[in-house]
Write a protein that holds these residues in place. Structure first.
Motif, PDB file in Angstrom:
ATOM      1  N   ALA A 141       0.832  -1.208   0.000  1.00 10.55           N
ATOM      2  CA  ALA A 141       0.000   0.000   0.000  1.00 10.55           C
ATOM      3  C   ALA A 141       0.865   1.255   0.000  1.00 10.55           C
ATOM      4  CB  ALA A 141      -0.942  -0.006   1.203  1.00 10.55           C
ATOM      5  N   ALA A 142       1.866   1.281   0.872  1.00  9.24           N
ATOM      6  CA  ALA A 142       2.738   2.461   0.960  1.00  9.24           C
ATOM      7  C   ALA A 142       3.563   2.623  -0.310  1.00  9.24           C
ATOM      8  CB  ALA A 142       3.657   2.351   2.173  1.00  9.24           C
ATOM      9  N   ALA A 143       4.146   1.532  -0.781  1.00  5.90           N
ATOM     10  CA  ALA A 143       4.985   1.605  -1.980  1.00  5.90           C
ATOM     11  C   ALA A 143       4.164   2.017  -3.198  1.00  5.90           C
ATOM     12  CB  ALA A 143       5.669   0.267  -2.223  1.00  5.90           C
ATOM     13  N   ASN A 144       3.011   1.404  -3.373  1.00  6.76           N
ATOM     14  CA  ASN A 144       2.163   1.770  -4.515  1.00  6.76           C
ATOM     15  C   ASN A 144       1.703   3.212  -4.427  1.00  6.76           C
ATOM     16  OD1 ASN A 144       2.400  -0.744  -5.676  1.00  6.76           O
ATOM     17  ND2 ASN A 144       0.469  -1.504  -4.841  1.00  6.76           N
ATOM     18  N   ASN A 145       1.343   3.645  -3.225  1.00  2.80           N
ATOM     19  CA  ASN A 145       0.913   5.034  -3.043  1.00  2.80           C
ATOM     20  C   ASN A 145       2.018   5.994  -3.469  1.00  2.80           C
ATOM     21  OD1 ASN A 145      -0.810   7.160  -2.150  1.00  2.80           O
ATOM     22  ND2 ASN A 145       0.288   7.210  -0.220  1.00  2.80           N
ATOM     23  N   HIS A 146       3.246   5.740  -3.038  1.00  2.00           N
ATOM     24  CA  HIS A 146       4.348   6.644  -3.371  1.00  2.00           C
ATOM     25  C   HIS A 146       4.784   6.500  -4.827  1.00  2.00           C
ATOM     26  CE1 HIS A 146       5.397   7.008   1.151  1.00  2.00           C
ATOM     27  NE2 HIS A 146       4.365   7.746   0.805  1.00  2.00           N
ATOM     28  N   HIS A 147       4.636   5.303  -5.393  1.00  2.00           N
ATOM     29  CA  HIS A 147       4.968   5.125  -6.811  1.00  2.00           C
ATOM     30  C   HIS A 147       3.945   5.792  -7.718  1.00  2.00           C
ATOM     31  CE1 HIS A 147       7.590   1.388  -5.890  1.00  2.00           C
ATOM     32  NE2 HIS A 147       8.334   2.474  -5.988  1.00  2.00           N
ATOM     33  N   ILE A 148       2.734   5.995  -7.243  1.00  2.00           N
ATOM     34  CA  ILE A 148       1.698   6.673  -8.039  1.00  2.00           C
ATOM     35  C   ILE A 148       1.728   8.181  -7.811  1.00  2.00           C
ATOM     36  CG2 ILE A 148      -0.800   6.958  -8.311  1.00  2.00           C
ATOM     37  CD1 ILE A 148      -1.005   3.905  -7.720  1.00  2.00           C
ATOM     38  N   VAL A 149       1.790   8.593  -6.549  1.00  2.00           N
ATOM     39  CA  VAL A 149       1.728  10.022  -6.233  1.00  2.00           C
ATOM     40  C   VAL A 149       3.028  10.735  -6.599  1.00  2.00           C
ATOM     41  CG1 VAL A 149       1.387  11.707  -4.377  1.00  2.00           C
ATOM     42  CG2 VAL A 149      -0.008   9.647  -4.454  1.00  2.00           C
ATOM     43  N   GLY A 150       4.168  10.073  -6.462  1.00  2.00           N
ATOM     44  CA  GLY A 150       5.458  10.695  -6.778  1.00  2.00           C
ATOM     45  C   GLY A 150       5.536  11.239  -8.197  1.00  2.00           C
ATOM     46  N   PRO A 151       5.229  10.420  -9.215  1.00  2.00           N
ATOM     47  CA  PRO A 151       5.276  10.950 -10.584  1.00  2.00           C
ATOM     48  C   PRO A 151       4.247  12.055 -10.832  1.00  2.00           C
ATOM     49  CG  PRO A 151       5.208   8.551 -10.622  1.00  2.00           C
ATOM     50  CD  PRO A 151       5.025   8.977  -9.204  1.00  2.00           C
ATOM     51  N   LEU A 152       3.092  11.962 -10.180  1.00  2.00           N
ATOM     52  CA  LEU A 152       2.090  13.025 -10.339  1.00  2.00           C
ATOM     53  C   LEU A 152       2.603  14.346  -9.766  1.00  2.00           C
ATOM     54  CD1 LEU A 152      -1.174  11.065  -9.460  1.00  2.00           C
ATOM     55  CD2 LEU A 152      -0.452  11.885 -11.705  1.00  2.00           C
ATOM     56  N   VAL A 153       3.219  14.285  -8.599  1.00  2.00           N
ATOM     57  CA  VAL A 153       3.780  15.492  -7.976  1.00  2.00           C
ATOM     58  C   VAL A 153       4.868  16.088  -8.868  1.00  2.00           C
ATOM     59  CG1 VAL A 153       5.215  16.311  -6.053  1.00  2.00           C
ATOM     60  CG2 VAL A 153       3.208  14.907  -5.595  1.00  2.00           C
ATOM     61  N   ALA A 154       5.791  15.243  -9.326  1.00  2.00           N
ATOM     62  CA  ALA A 154       6.892  15.732 -10.157  1.00  2.00           C
ATOM     63  C   ALA A 154       6.371  16.331 -11.466  1.00  2.00           C
ATOM     64  CB  ALA A 154       7.877  14.599 -10.442  1.00  2.00           C
ATOM     65  N   THR A 155       5.416  15.672 -12.094  1.00  2.97           N
ATOM     66  CA  THR A 155       4.870  16.170 -13.366  1.00  2.97           C
ATOM     67  C   THR A 155       4.157  17.501 -13.184  1.00  2.97           C
ATOM     68  OG1 THR A 155       4.609  13.913 -14.179  1.00  2.97           O
ATOM     69  CG2 THR A 155       3.309  15.619 -15.264  1.00  2.97           C
ATOM     70  N   CYS A 156       3.299  17.590 -12.179  1.00  9.40           N
ATOM     71  CA  CYS A 156       2.574  18.847 -11.947  1.00  9.40           C
ATOM     72  C   CYS A 156       3.536  19.978 -11.597  1.00  9.40           C
ATOM     73  CB  CYS A 156       1.545  18.673 -10.839  1.00  9.40           C
ATOM     74  SG  CYS A 156       0.154  17.638 -11.313  1.00  9.40           S
ATOM     75  N   ALA A 157       4.574  19.678 -10.827  1.00  8.81           N
ATOM     76  CA  ALA A 157       5.540  20.710 -10.452  1.00  8.81           C
ATOM     77  C   ALA A 157       6.318  21.204 -11.662  1.00  8.81           C
ATOM     78  CB  ALA A 157       6.498  20.176  -9.390  1.00  8.81           C
ATOM     79  N   VAL A 158       6.731  20.302 -12.536  1.00 10.37           N
ATOM     80  CA  VAL A 158       7.475  20.720 -13.735  1.00 10.37           C
ATOM     81  C   VAL A 158       6.579  21.555 -14.648  1.00 10.37           C
ATOM     82  CG1 VAL A 158       8.564  19.875 -15.855  1.00 10.37           C
ATOM     83  CG2 VAL A 158       9.176  18.874 -13.664  1.00 10.37           C
ATOM     84  N   ILE A 159       5.357  21.141 -14.833  1.00 11.16           N
ATOM     85  CA  ILE A 159       4.444  21.906 -15.696  1.00 11.16           C
ATOM     86  C   ILE A 159       4.159  23.274 -15.090  1.00 11.16           C
ATOM     87  CG2 ILE A 159       2.110  21.982 -16.660  1.00 11.16           C
ATOM     88  CD1 ILE A 159       2.288  18.917 -16.915  1.00 11.16           C
ATOM     89  N   ALA A 160       4.073  23.360 -13.764  1.00  8.16           N
ATOM     90  CA  ALA A 160       3.765  24.631 -13.094  1.00  8.16           C
ATOM     91  C   ALA A 160       4.959  25.582 -13.041  1.00  8.16           C
ATOM     92  CB  ALA A 160       3.257  24.356 -11.683  1.00  8.16           C
ATOM     93  N   LEU A 161       6.096  25.196 -13.590  1.00  7.84           N
ATOM     94  CA  LEU A 161       7.250  26.100 -13.612  1.00  7.84           C
ATOM     95  C   LEU A 161       6.982  27.347 -14.449  1.00  7.84           C
ATOM     96  CD1 LEU A 161      10.186  23.575 -13.981  1.00  7.84           C
ATOM     97  CD2 LEU A 161       9.849  25.175 -12.103  1.00  7.84           C
ATOM     98  N   TRP A 162       6.204  27.228 -15.512  1.00  6.88           N
ATOM     99  CA  TRP A 162       5.941  28.352 -16.403  1.00  6.88           C
ATOM    100  C   TRP A 162       4.760  29.164 -15.897  1.00  6.88           C
ATOM    101  CZ3 TRP A 162       7.733  23.653 -17.805  1.00  6.88           C
ATOM    102  CH2 TRP A 162       8.953  23.653 -18.479  1.00  6.88           C
ATOM    103  N   GLN A 163       4.825  30.461 -16.127  1.00  6.28           N
ATOM    104  CA  GLN A 163       3.790  31.357 -15.612  1.00  6.28           C
ATOM    105  C   GLN A 163       2.393  31.001 -16.109  1.00  6.28           C
ATOM    106  OE1 GLN A 163       4.410  35.577 -15.830  1.00  6.28           O
ATOM    107  NE2 GLN A 163       6.625  35.294 -15.768  1.00  6.28           N
ATOM    108  N   VAL A 164       2.290  30.660 -17.359  1.00  8.34           N
ATOM    109  CA  VAL A 164       0.980  30.412 -17.945  1.00  8.34           C
ATOM    110  C   VAL A 164       0.333  29.145 -17.365  1.00  8.34           C
ATOM    111  CG1 VAL A 164       1.770  29.098 -19.953  1.00  8.34           C
ATOM    112  CG2 VAL A 164      -0.274  30.521 -20.130  1.00  8.34           C
ATOM    113  N   THR A 165       1.137  28.203 -16.877  1.00 15.13           N
ATOM    114  CA  THR A 165       0.590  26.975 -16.301  1.00 15.13           C
ATOM    115  C   THR A 165       0.752  26.930 -14.779  1.00 15.13           C
ATOM    116  OG1 THR A 165       2.686  25.861 -16.749  1.00 15.13           O
ATOM    117  CG2 THR A 165       0.920  25.605 -18.390  1.00 15.13           C
TER     118      THR A 165
END
Length: 118
Positions: free
Chosen positions: A28-52
Motif C-alpha cells: 500500500a505504501a509503496a504503490n501510493n508513493h509510486h503513483i503520487v510521486g510521478p504526479l507530484v513531479a509532473t505537476c511541479a514541472v508543468i507549473a514552472l511556467w507562468q501560464v501553467t
C-alpha cells in the motif's frame, strides 16, 4: 521558480524511497508513493511556467493526500513519517506563487469582446 523545483525533487524521491528506505514490501505504501510521486513531479514541472502556474494547486491536493494517506492505508512507521514530511513539503511549496512578469489570458470575457482590428 524554486518552490516547484523542490516539489519536483520530492516527487522523484517519492518514487525511489520505497526501495531506498526498505518499505517496498508494504504494497500500500509503496504503490501510493509510486503513483503520487510521478504526479507530484509532473505537476511541479508543468507549473514552472507562468501560464501553467495554477497547476500548482493540484500539488496542494496531492500533498494533503500524502499527509492523510498513511492513516487510511496503514503505512509502516518509516513510510508514515516519510509520507507526512513529503506531503507537508509539497503542500507548502504549492502555496508559493512566485513572481509573475506577465498577465495571460483575460478569461472567457476576452472571447466575447469585439475585435478592434477587424
Amino acid at each position: 521558480m524554486w518552490a516547484q523545483w523542490i516539489s519536483t525533487l520530492v516527487g522523484i524521491w517519492l518514487m525511489a524511497a520505497p526501495d531506498v528506505l526498505g518499505y517496498a514490501g508494504s504494497r500500500a505504501a509503496a504503490n501510493n508513493h509510486h503513483i503520487v510521486g510521478p504526479l507530484v513531479a509532473t505537476c511541479a514541472v508543468i507549473a514552472l511556467w507562468q501560464v501553467t502556474r495554477p497547476l500548482r494547486w493540484v500539488n496542494l491536493l496531492l500533498g494533503l493526500w500524502l499527509i492523510v494517506s498513511p492513516i487510511i492505508l496503514s503505512h509502516p512507521p518509516i513510510a508514515m513519517a516519510h509520507s507526512i514530511v513529503g506531503g507537508a513539503i509539497v503542500a507548502a511549496m504549492s502555496l508559493i506563487r512566485g513572481r509573475l512578469n506577465k498577465r495571460f489570458g483575460g478569461g472567457w470575457l476576452q472571447l466575447w469582446r469585439a475585435n478592434p482590428a477587424g
